[in-house]
Scaffold this motif. Structure first.
Motif: not given
Length: 428
Positions: A46-58
């Motif tokens: 699964e790939r996540i485009r890293l914009g907000s680190v907080d959203l990615a951390a969740r």
């Protein structure tokens, strides 16, 4: 929760064996677009485009599997590691570092950097980052859109620096440009990783070699503040007559040939510094700089300083005192309050002359703190009222100092002055 989270720094070099191993086992990978294009990422991850680190951390915290976060440079240096380690996410982090963008930039410039300041500039902190560039001779600025070399150059108007602009470090499009700060605003820059802002200092190596990152405090010639005027005016080189923006006329002779006024008393200066609390990232206005004692001491706290006086000799003395004490400041000749209109926003202000009109003009710019002094009660009441009308909480003190000759304890000189200080409600 993710079974394991590995944060991998990437500086454009081939990935290490540890990084490749972590990526090959990843079921979730977060990163920027150029990170997610790396061939080592498993096709079914699964790939996540890293914009907000907080959203990615969740997202990572709710993932069952092995997660990898890719970041440029050293992710533990102004990077994603701090956010990912926040207690609310409960993540166990392993870090595979790389060369930081700051280290790479100084390497490209062929310069040492243990004596550099490092700041992060985005739209909220740009002004404070610029103040650090005003106050220090070697600064690395980690930039962001809207807070890049052009914006730094525009806010540094009137202060000459050399820019080393490092664009897209570690990629095929890497470019390093060296130019003067007055030229940087004329270019369109490609999201640089870091800008080195150089200039204004002596460049002399510390005696015995460096032992501390940042500026070595031992490089400064004297300890303490509220120092006698002779520390700033060489033997026989007095402070001269005061201008209308530099306080009242001289009223006593200081040792070493300098002339002192009530507004230049070292005890008053120390009290003013204590109430203003200048610090790194601040911009200090010193209005009526006279011989530069206050301006230099504020700069020694790491703040940026603009010293203002109508007298060109006062500006020259202030610049000379700054050179002797190894600090950077900007001296501006002009009459307050009119000259203040063109100056950048201050954090704290010392008014040494000009009275109520200057205090009112400063209050209109909403600095966190303002200090002024007065020689009579009527003048003190007027200045205090001006501060209160500007929305400041006012403190007024009557300070008296008596210099004594230690050989016979006879009185050498006396100073009596009112200290007025204003603090904007809600300011730190």
């Amino acid at each position: 929760m993710a079974d394991r989270v590995t944060v991998i720094g990437w500086d454009g070099s081939p990935l290490t064996a540890a990084a490749r191993s972590a990526l090959s086992a990843a079921t979730l990978v977060a990163g920027a677009a150029h990170h997610l294009a790396l061939p080592e990422i498993p096709p079914d991850a699964e790939r996540i485009r890293l914009g907000s680190v907080d959203l990615a951390a969740r997202r990572i915290a709710g993932h069952r599997g092995t997660a990898v976060v890719l970041a440029d440079g050293d992710p533990g240096f102004f990077g994603v590691v701090r956010t990912l380690r926040a207690p609310e996410y409960g993540l166990e982090i392993e870090v595979v570092p790389a060369v930081s963008a700051v280290a790479a930039a100084f390497a490209r410039a062929g310069m040492p950097w243990e004596d550099a300041r490092v700041v992060v500039a985005h739209q909220r902190t740009l002004r404070r980052a610029v103040n650090v560039c005003r106050a220090h001779p070697k600064v690395a600025v980690l930039t962001s859109p809207g807070a890049g070399p052009a914006e730094l150059a525009l806010l540094l108007d009137g202060v000459h620096r050399t820019f080393v602009v490092c664009e897209e470090l570690g990629t095929d499009r890497e470019q390093v440009s060296v130019l003067t700060s007055d030229k940087a605003a004329d270019h369109v820059w490609r999201d640089p990783n870091v800008v080195l802002v150089i200039g204004g200092g002596t460049g002399a190596a510390p005696a015995g070699g460096a032992w501390l990152t940042g500026q070595d405090p031992a490089a400064r010639p004297v300890r303490g503040w509220g120092l006698p005027l002779e520390e700033y005016a060489p033997q026989g080189y007095g402070h001269g007559p005061a201008s209308p923006a530099a306080g009242p006329a001289p009223d006593a002779a200081a040792p070493g040939g300098a002339r002192t006024t009530a507004g230049e008393d070292p005890a008053l200066r120390a009290a003013q510094l204590a109430r203003l609390g200048p610090r790194v990232g601040d911009l200090v206005w010193d209005i009526g700089c006279a011989g530069g004692a206050f301006a230099v001491e504020a700069a020694r706290f790491g703040a940026a300083v603009i010293a203002v006086d109508t007298d060109p000799d006062a500006c020259a003395r202030t610049e000379a005192a700054a050179r002797r004490h190894g600090v950077l400041l900007q001296a501006v000749r002009g009459r307050a309050p009119h000259v203040l209109e063109s100056l950048p926003e201050p954090d704290v202000v010392r008014v040494a002359g000009g009275g109520v009109p200057v205090v009112t003009a400063c209050a209109d710019r909403r600095p966190e703190r303002i200090v002024a002094h007065a020689s009579t009660r009527d003048e003190a009441e007027a200045v205090g009222a001006a501060l209160a009308d500007g929305g400041y909480a006012v403190e007024s003190l009557l300070l008296q100092t008596v210099g004594l000759d230690p050989s016979d304890w006879s009185e050498r000189e006396r100073s009596v002055v009112f200290l007025l200080s204003g603090r904007r409600p809600g300011s730190p």
